[in-house]
Design a protein around this motif. Structure first.
Motif, PDB file in Angstrom:
ATOM      1  N   LEU A 124      54.658  88.352  54.918  1.00 34.62           N
ATOM      2  CA  LEU A 124      52.818  88.296  55.126  1.00 34.62           C
ATOM      3  C   LEU A 124      52.775  89.160  56.562  1.00 34.62           C
ATOM      4  O   LEU A 124      53.723  89.049  57.615  1.00 34.62           O
ATOM      5  CB  LEU A 124      52.610  86.862  55.614  1.00 34.62           C
ATOM      6  N   GLY A 125      52.092  90.316  56.262  1.00 35.29           N
ATOM      7  CA  GLY A 125      51.821  91.059  57.379  1.00 35.29           C
ATOM      8  C   GLY A 125      50.293  91.295  57.538  1.00 35.29           C
ATOM      9  O   GLY A 125      49.373  90.349  57.212  1.00 35.29           O
ATOM     10  N   THR A 126      49.779  92.541  57.227  1.00 36.36           N
ATOM     11  CA  THR A 126      48.393  92.813  56.833  1.00 36.36           C
ATOM     12  C   THR A 126      48.141  92.319  55.640  1.00 36.36           C
ATOM     13  O   THR A 126      47.288  91.887  55.307  1.00 36.36           O
ATOM     14  CB  THR A 126      48.030  94.309  56.953  1.00 36.36           C
ATOM     15  N   GLY A 127      48.923  92.405  54.496  1.00 37.19           N
ATOM     16  CA  GLY A 127      48.815  91.877  53.473  1.00 37.19           C
ATOM     17  C   GLY A 127      49.539  90.702  52.948  1.00 37.19           C
ATOM     18  O   GLY A 127      50.278  89.982  53.912  1.00 37.19           O
ATOM     19  N   THR A 128      49.607  90.353  51.699  1.00 40.69           N
ATOM     20  CA  THR A 128      50.447  89.080  51.161  1.00 40.69           C
ATOM     21  C   THR A 128      51.300  89.433  50.065  1.00 40.69           C
ATOM     22  O   THR A 128      50.844  89.940  49.075  1.00 40.69           O
ATOM     23  CB  THR A 128      49.279  88.005  50.829  1.00 40.69           C
ATOM     24  N   ILE A 129      52.632  88.882  50.312  1.00 45.00           N
ATOM     25  CA  ILE A 129      53.689  89.097  48.952  1.00 45.00           C
ATOM     26  C   ILE A 129      54.112  87.479  49.059  1.00 45.00           C
ATOM     27  O   ILE A 129      54.671  87.131  49.894  1.00 45.00           O
ATOM     28  CB  ILE A 129      54.670  89.972  49.301  1.00 45.00           C
ATOM     29  N   GLY A 145      45.317  92.672  47.260  1.00 47.61           N
ATOM     30  CA  GLY A 145      44.553  93.457  48.199  1.00 47.61           C
ATOM     31  C   GLY A 145      43.559  92.662  49.063  1.00 47.61           C
ATOM     32  O   GLY A 145      43.265  91.412  48.529  1.00 47.61           O
ATOM     33  N   PHE A 146      42.906  93.289  50.072  1.00 48.41           N
ATOM     34  CA  PHE A 146      41.968  92.399  51.018  1.00 48.41           C
ATOM     35  C   PHE A 146      40.764  91.758  50.247  1.00 48.41           C
ATOM     36  O   PHE A 146      40.155  90.957  50.630  1.00 48.41           O
ATOM     37  CB  PHE A 146      41.833  93.285  52.191  1.00 48.41           C
ATOM     38  N   ASP A 147      40.099  92.760  49.486  1.00 49.03           N
ATOM     39  CA  ASP A 147      38.917  92.422  49.182  1.00 49.03           C
ATOM     40  C   ASP A 147      38.807  91.145  48.249  1.00 49.03           C
ATOM     41  O   ASP A 147      37.809  90.339  48.607  1.00 49.03           O
ATOM     42  CB  ASP A 147      38.567  93.673  47.864  1.00 49.03           C
ATOM     43  N   LEU A 148      39.502  90.813  47.489  1.00 48.20           N
ATOM     44  CA  LEU A 148      39.729  89.466  46.753  1.00 48.20           C
ATOM     45  C   LEU A 148      41.046  88.667  46.943  1.00 48.20           C
ATOM     46  O   LEU A 148      40.904  87.440  46.440  1.00 48.20           O
ATOM     47  CB  LEU A 148      39.449  90.159  45.395  1.00 48.20           C
ATOM     48  N   SER A 149      41.960  89.010  47.439  1.00 43.58           N
ATOM     49  CA  SER A 149      43.013  88.264  47.783  1.00 43.58           C
ATOM     50  C   SER A 149      43.632  88.303  49.117  1.00 43.58           C
ATOM     51  O   SER A 149      43.158  88.179  49.998  1.00 43.58           O
ATOM     52  CB  SER A 149      44.129  88.881  46.626  1.00 43.58           C
ATOM     53  N   ALA A 199      35.253  97.148  58.894  1.00 41.35           N
ATOM     54  CA  ALA A 199      36.349  96.826  59.286  1.00 41.35           C
ATOM     55  C   ALA A 199      37.243  97.068  58.207  1.00 41.35           C
ATOM     56  O   ALA A 199      37.161  96.720  57.179  1.00 41.35           O
ATOM     57  CB  ALA A 199      36.431  95.612  59.945  1.00 41.35           C
ATOM     58  N   SER A 200      38.526  97.483  58.522  1.00 41.07           N
ATOM     59  CA  SER A 200      39.708  97.437  57.403  1.00 41.07           C
ATOM     60  C   SER A 200      40.425  96.384  57.621  1.00 41.07           C
ATOM     61  O   SER A 200      40.561  95.831  58.590  1.00 41.07           O
ATOM     62  CB  SER A 200      40.208  98.851  57.670  1.00 41.07           C
ATOM     63  N   PRO A 201      41.250  96.264  56.307  1.00 41.66           N
ATOM     64  CA  PRO A 201      42.346  95.079  56.858  1.00 41.66           C
ATOM     65  C   PRO A 201      43.262  95.035  58.090  1.00 41.66           C
ATOM     66  O   PRO A 201      43.501  94.201  58.772  1.00 41.66           O
ATOM     67  CB  PRO A 201      43.201  95.214  55.481  1.00 41.66           C
ATOM     68  N   GLY A 202      43.544  96.427  58.359  1.00 39.19           N
ATOM     69  CA  GLY A 202      44.216  96.518  59.410  1.00 39.19           C
ATOM     70  C   GLY A 202      43.784  96.386  60.683  1.00 39.19           C
ATOM     71  O   GLY A 202      44.072  96.139  61.888  1.00 39.19           O
ATOM     72  N   ASP A 203      42.292  96.206  60.552  1.00 42.42           N
ATOM     73  CA  ASP A 203      41.445  96.119  61.856  1.00 42.42           C
ATOM     74  C   ASP A 203      41.318  94.422  62.130  1.00 42.42           C
ATOM     75  O   ASP A 203      41.333  94.030  63.324  1.00 42.42           O
ATOM     76  CB  ASP A 203      39.860  96.600  61.788  1.00 42.42           C
TER      77      ASP A 203
END
Length: 294
Positions: A124-129, A145-149, A199-203
């Motif tokens: 887990l960082g910016t995203g998810t595995i 991805g951030f939009d739905l997951s 805002a982006s996921p990184g934000d």
């Protein structure tokens, strides 16, 4: 005359907040590393490609390999946002290296964390595995991805925090030290709304640190968000047929912070990652170079 051992290898790990790259040879292994800007090809394709190739160029320079023709180099890129073979092929086609293979960041993260061993990974960082590796075959759930997951990730925690701040400001939730801290940090209610517009996921991801720190101090909202994320991870691991006693590695900037929120049967055989996603990408690039030179 060059031999297979002289083959130049580059690799990169492209994430939503930044990318890392490395360069080396078959004989000497990884020689140098570098960093660059975001490498999520879904959020900003052109920007991600520029960041990834720029970081690789810096790594080649640091390794003393900058004079090597790019078309003789074998590369493996593990990039966030590449969820299908179509997206992976699109990235590979614009890379300047002689042999380029592209996967999502799941494959490189799991290989880096587990090496060739069987086990489960929550990275887990910016995203998810969330993944299982068995006989070098990988199975994953989520992480779309951030939009739905990307549940439980740094970006997810950051967005959930700001959602709860708005609810608290409307009187629909109790204020906590965490909501007050976030409100002050972002400059108030209206700036938060304006921030969210683009805002982006990184934000969002840097706000996860506040959640983690306040949860450790017993903040009710911080605890609730970490527990919500942990519940998702439990569900995901169970879906992948995790059994008590199986190897589990928590990786990434956020992953290890969930250790105290997961049930004991999930952390009974908790092991430290063997390496990083960049190590995984380099291992896969090495594998490809050996196959090409065979």
């Amino acid at each position: 005359m060059k031999t297979n051992a002289d083959m130049i290898i580059v690799a990169a790990d492209g994430g939503g907040t930044g990318c890392r790259a490395c360069a080396g040879t078959l004989a000497r292994g990884m020689l140098a590393q570098s960093t660059g800007g975001p490498g999520n090809v879904h959020s900003d394709f052109d920007g991600a490609i520029a960041n990834l190739t720029g970081a690789v160029a810096e790594a080649l320079q640091a390794a003393g390999l900058s004079d090597v023709p790019l078309d003789t180099i074998t590369a493996h890129m593990g990039v966030a946002g590449a969820h299908s073979t179509v997206e992976m092929d699109k990235v590979a086609q614009v890379l300047p290296y002689g042999r380029s293979r592209v996967t999502g960041d799941r494959a490189t993260s799991v290989r880096g964390v587990l090496g060739e061993a069987d086990g489960f990974v929550v990275a887990l960082g910016t995203g998810t595995i969330v993944a299982r590796q068995r006989d070098l075959e990988m199975t994953t759930v989520g992480g779309w991805g951030f939009d739905l997951s990307d549940h439980a990730s740094g970006s997810w925690l950051g967005r959930r925090l700001l959602e709860e701040v708005l609810l608290a400001e409307d009187g629909l939730r109790d204020q906590t030290p965490l909501t007050r801290h976030a409100l002050e940090k972002k400059g108030g209610l209206v700036p938060i709304v304006l921030f969210s517009a683009d805002a982006s996921p990184g934000d969002y991801a840097p706000l996860a640190r506040d959640v983690v720190e306040h949860a450790a101090q017993g903040d009710a909202l911080g605890l609730s968000l970490m527990q919500e994320g942990a519940a998702y991870l439990v569900n995901a691991l169970e879906t992948l047929a995790f059994s008590p006693g199986d190897t589990l590695c928590l990786a990434g900037g956020v992953g290890p912070h969930y250790a105290t929120y997961l049930p004991e049967e999930f952390t009974r055989n908790l092991q430290s990652p063997k390496g990083t996603a960049l190590d995984g990408a380099f291992a896969l690039a090495t594998q490809a170079a050996r196959a090409a030179g065979a």
